[in-house]
Design a protein around this motif. Structure first.
Motif, PDB file in Angstrom:
ATOM      1  N   PHE A  54     -24.301 -14.118  88.524  1.00 23.43           N
ATOM      2  CA  PHE A  54     -22.910 -14.576  88.494  1.00 23.43           C
ATOM      3  C   PHE A  54     -22.356 -14.770  89.907  1.00 23.43           C
ATOM      4  CE2 PHE A  54     -22.565 -12.213  84.223  1.00 23.43           C
ATOM      5  CZ  PHE A  54     -23.032 -13.328  83.560  1.00 23.43           C
ATOM      6  N   LYS A  55     -22.878 -14.008  90.868  1.00 22.61           N
ATOM      7  CA  LYS A  55     -22.433 -14.170  92.255  1.00 22.61           C
ATOM      8  C   LYS A  55     -23.165 -15.309  92.957  1.00 22.61           C
ATOM      9  CE  LYS A  55     -23.301  -9.886  93.315  1.00 22.61           C
ATOM     10  NZ  LYS A  55     -23.430  -8.619  94.087  1.00 22.61           N
ATOM     11  N   GLY A  56     -24.166 -15.858  92.293  1.00 26.48           N
ATOM     12  CA  GLY A  56     -24.980 -16.907  92.886  1.00 26.48           C
ATOM     13  C   GLY A  56     -24.346 -18.276  92.732  1.00 26.48           C
ATOM     14  N   PRO A  57     -25.166 -19.314  92.699  1.00 28.49           N
ATOM     15  CA  PRO A  57     -24.644 -20.693  92.643  1.00 28.49           C
ATOM     16  C   PRO A  57     -23.816 -20.930  91.383  1.00 28.49           C
ATOM     17  CG  PRO A  57     -27.009 -20.643  92.203  1.00 28.49           C
ATOM     18  CD  PRO A  57     -26.644 -19.299  92.690  1.00 28.49           C
ATOM     19  N   SER A  58     -22.676 -21.541  91.559  1.00 29.97           N
ATOM     20  CA  SER A  58     -21.795 -21.792  90.421  1.00 29.97           C
ATOM     21  C   SER A  58     -22.422 -22.803  89.468  1.00 29.97           C
ATOM     22  CB  SER A  58     -20.436 -22.311  90.906  1.00 29.97           C
ATOM     23  OG  SER A  58     -20.589 -23.538  91.602  1.00 29.97           O
ATOM     24  N   ARG A  59     -22.194 -22.624  88.181  1.00 27.77           N
ATOM     25  CA  ARG A  59     -22.631 -23.525  87.116  1.00 27.77           C
ATOM     26  C   ARG A  59     -24.151 -23.664  87.051  1.00 27.77           C
ATOM     27  NH1 ARG A  59     -21.510 -28.193  88.633  1.00 27.77           N
ATOM     28  NH2 ARG A  59     -20.712 -27.680  90.696  1.00 27.77           N
ATOM     29  N   ALA A  60     -24.884 -22.708  87.630  1.00 30.32           N
ATOM     30  CA  ALA A  60     -26.348 -22.758  87.529  1.00 30.32           C
ATOM     31  C   ALA A  60     -26.767 -22.466  86.096  1.00 30.32           C
ATOM     32  CB  ALA A  60     -26.977 -21.750  88.480  1.00 30.32           C
ATOM     33  N   ARG A  61     -27.909 -23.032  85.700  1.00 27.78           N
ATOM     34  CA  ARG A  61     -28.403 -22.873  84.331  1.00 27.78           C
ATOM     35  C   ARG A  61     -29.857 -22.416  84.338  1.00 27.78           C
ATOM     36  NH1 ARG A  61     -28.639 -28.319  82.258  1.00 27.78           N
ATOM     37  NH2 ARG A  61     -28.633 -28.942  84.450  1.00 27.78           N
ATOM     38  N   ILE A  62     -30.208 -21.628  83.317  1.00 28.21           N
ATOM     39  CA  ILE A  62     -31.596 -21.231  83.086  1.00 28.21           C
ATOM     40  C   ILE A  62     -32.010 -21.752  81.717  1.00 28.21           C
ATOM     41  CG2 ILE A  62     -33.226 -19.316  82.839  1.00 28.21           C
ATOM     42  CD1 ILE A  62     -31.366 -17.617  84.498  1.00 28.21           C
ATOM     43  N   GLU A  63     -33.156 -22.403  81.651  1.00 28.90           N
ATOM     44  CA  GLU A  63     -33.642 -22.937  80.382  1.00 28.90           C
ATOM     45  C   GLU A  63     -35.097 -22.537  80.192  1.00 28.90           C
ATOM     46  OE1 GLU A  63     -34.127 -27.267  78.113  1.00 28.90           O
ATOM     47  OE2 GLU A  63     -32.556 -26.936  79.614  1.00 28.90           O
ATOM     48  N   HIS A  64     -35.427 -22.027  79.020  1.00 29.33           N
ATOM     49  CA  HIS A  64     -36.809 -21.713  78.708  1.00 29.33           C
ATOM     50  C   HIS A  64     -37.497 -22.950  78.154  1.00 29.33           C
ATOM     51  CE1 HIS A  64     -40.021 -20.201  75.898  1.00 29.33           C
ATOM     52  NE2 HIS A  64     -40.396 -19.691  77.049  1.00 29.33           N
ATOM     53  N   VAL A 108     -35.440 -25.967  89.848  1.00 35.21           N
ATOM     54  CA  VAL A 108     -36.528 -25.025  90.069  1.00 35.21           C
ATOM     55  C   VAL A 108     -37.389 -25.003  88.810  1.00 35.21           C
ATOM     56  CG1 VAL A 108     -37.162 -22.604  90.360  1.00 35.21           C
ATOM     57  CG2 VAL A 108     -35.280 -23.572  91.707  1.00 35.21           C
ATOM     58  N   LEU A 109     -38.683 -25.194  88.973  1.00 32.87           N
ATOM     59  CA  LEU A 109     -39.642 -25.111  87.875  1.00 32.87           C
ATOM     60  C   LEU A 109     -40.464 -23.856  88.116  1.00 32.87           C
ATOM     61  CD1 LEU A 109     -40.699 -28.877  87.848  1.00 32.87           C
ATOM     62  CD2 LEU A 109     -38.915 -27.768  86.497  1.00 32.87           C
ATOM     63  N   GLU A 110     -40.257 -22.829  87.291  1.00 30.09           N
ATOM     64  CA  GLU A 110     -40.761 -21.487  87.568  1.00 30.09           C
ATOM     65  C   GLU A 110     -41.823 -21.090  86.554  1.00 30.09           C
ATOM     66  OE1 GLU A 110     -41.688 -18.293  89.201  1.00 30.09           O
ATOM     67  OE2 GLU A 110     -40.941 -17.830  87.194  1.00 30.09           O
ATOM     68  N   SER A 111     -43.008 -20.698  87.050  1.00 28.99           N
ATOM     69  CA  SER A 111     -44.112 -20.394  86.141  1.00 28.99           C
ATOM     70  C   SER A 111     -44.801 -19.077  86.435  1.00 28.99           C
ATOM     71  CB  SER A 111     -45.156 -21.516  86.206  1.00 28.99           C
ATOM     72  OG  SER A 111     -45.786 -21.530  87.482  1.00 28.99           O
ATOM     73  N   LEU A 137     -34.324 -18.299  91.526  1.00 32.88           N
ATOM     74  CA  LEU A 137     -32.970 -18.536  91.009  1.00 32.88           C
ATOM     75  C   LEU A 137     -31.939 -18.484  92.129  1.00 32.88           C
ATOM     76  CD1 LEU A 137     -31.240 -18.939  88.444  1.00 32.88           C
ATOM     77  CD2 LEU A 137     -31.127 -16.453  88.257  1.00 32.88           C
ATOM     78  N   ALA A 138     -32.139 -17.594  93.087  1.00 36.54           N
ATOM     79  CA  ALA A 138     -31.194 -17.455  94.195  1.00 36.54           C
ATOM     80  C   ALA A 138     -31.183 -18.675  95.097  1.00 36.54           C
ATOM     81  CB  ALA A 138     -31.532 -16.210  95.013  1.00 36.54           C
ATOM     82  N   ARG A 139     -32.179 -19.549  94.960  1.00 39.07           N
ATOM     83  CA  ARG A 139     -32.271 -20.721  95.817  1.00 39.07           C
ATOM     84  C   ARG A 139     -31.785 -21.994  95.129  1.00 39.07           C
ATOM     85  NH1 ARG A 139     -34.876 -16.772  97.489  1.00 39.07           N
ATOM     86  NH2 ARG A 139     -35.509 -16.530  99.666  1.00 39.07           N
ATOM     87  N   LEU A 140     -31.177 -21.846  93.959  1.00 33.45           N
ATOM     88  CA  LEU A 140     -30.604 -22.993  93.268  1.00 33.45           C
ATOM     89  C   LEU A 140     -29.337 -23.479  93.955  1.00 33.45           C
ATOM     90  CD1 LEU A 140     -30.732 -22.490  89.387  1.00 33.45           C
ATOM     91  CD2 LEU A 140     -31.793 -24.314  90.715  1.00 33.45           C
ATOM     92  N   ALA A 141     -29.132 -24.775  93.923  1.00 34.74           N
ATOM     93  CA  ALA A 141     -27.877 -25.359  94.380  1.00 34.74           C
ATOM     94  C   ALA A 141     -26.818 -25.209  93.283  1.00 34.74           C
ATOM     95  CB  ALA A 141     -28.088 -26.842  94.702  1.00 34.74           C
TER      96      ALA A 141
END
Length: 316
Positions: free
Chosen positions: A246-256, A205-208, A218-222
């Motif tokens: 934490f209840k969402g997709p496992s091992r998901a990451r957010i990067e600025h 996801v590329l979020e702007s 974020l909720a739509r991440l695999a």
């Protein structure tokens, strides 16, 4: 020389409400490793409109806007670096580019072939460099599902075409279907006007946009997916409930993401963009071309989200 100067901040001074005014500015005095470009065209970025209205700091006394320019070198760098006088270039100065002439570090210019005109080139620097570096952060994208929010701006058009041509399946989010129609022509697989309607999951996801858009995206991440946050066009703060995360997709990451952090020399990326345009593999979306006397109109249109892609002003 003539230049576009910042107007008064909203609610102050005799020029209140005018984002910019015309005036005189001193001729640029190039420092070590800098050349002078006679500006033929420049583009306006949303970030510059935020600076003009005071929502981002004006970083130094005497600051003037202008980061995306194209023109001709009229004074080569004294140290011999960079192109000589007479060469057409696209350039990404740190500021001061909305003027007849501007000093630019030689590492921030790329030569233009005859097939790429100044108007097209002026739309490349900030948006194009951001798109290139954003996709490098995203990693290999061939065959991956990508969600791009705020897609109808300059960065979004470049990201869409570059990602789609690299084999990604890109879903774009645009405020209206009309503003996003060109994205389908550039290779987007799907267009939606709301993150809530995007059919995930997505690997990247590329979020702007910020605000409510980021947690919805974020909720739509695999599982194992990556969200790269590269802007906040809505100017609305993000509220993120980490219990939901934490209840969402496992091992998901957010990067600025900040395009200036990894490398502040832009010449190689500019040369890449020019090469892609010259070969017909990248098509800058230029919604408006006007004389630079109408810069204030363009800024008003950008603030009102009435520009799709880039807006370019011609000088002289």
């Amino acid at each position: 020389m003539k230049a576009v100067l910042p107007g008064s901040l909203p609610g102050s001074g005799s020029d209140a409400g005018k984002p910019v005014v015309f005036g005189d500015a001193a001729e640029p005095e190039p420092g070590d490793g800098e050349l002078v470009v006679a500006v033929e065209a420049y583009s306006v970025n949303r970030g510059e409109t935020f600076q003009l209205d005071g929502r981002l700091d004006r970083r130094r006394p005497g600051w003037r806007p202008g980061k995306d320019v194209a023109g001709k070198v009229v004074r080569a760098a004294a140290d011999g670096s960079g192109p000589p006088a007479g060469i057409r270039v696209v350039a990404h100065p740190p500021a001061y580019g909305w003027a007849e002439r501007v000093a630019v570090p030689t590492g921030n210019v790329a030569e233009l072939p005859d097939s790429v005109d100044a108007v097209t080139a002026a739309a490349l620097p900030l948006a194009g460099i951001t798109a290139l570096r954003l996709l490098r952060v995203a990693g290999p994208i061939a065959g991956r599902r990508v969600l791009l929010t705020g897609a109808s701006g300059g960065v979004g058009h470049y990201v869409t075409e570059l990602a789609a041509s690299s084999g990604a399946m890109v879903t774009v989010v645009s405020a209206t279907a009309g503003r996003g129609a060109r994205l389908l022509e550039l290779g987007a697989a799907k267009l939606t006007t709301s993150v809530a309607d995007a059919q995930g999951p997505f690997d990247i996801v590329l979020e702007s946009v910020g605000g409510a858009s980021l947690p919805a995206a974020l909720a739509r991440l695999a599982p194992g997916g990556l969200l790269v946050w590269f802007g906040q066009a809505s100017r609305t703060p993000v509220t993120l409930d980490f219990f939901d995360f934490f209840k969402g997709p496992s091992r998901a990451r957010i990067e600025h993401f900040d395009y200036t952090v990894s490398d502040t020399s832009y010449g190689e990326d500019l040369a890449t963009l020019v090469r892609l345009v010259a070969r017909g593999r990248l098509h800058p979306e230029i919604d408006s071309v006007r004389d630079w006397s109408r810069t204030d109109e363009v800024i008003t249109d950008l603030r009102g989200r009435r520009v799709r892609g880039n807006a370019v002003l011609t000088v002289g």
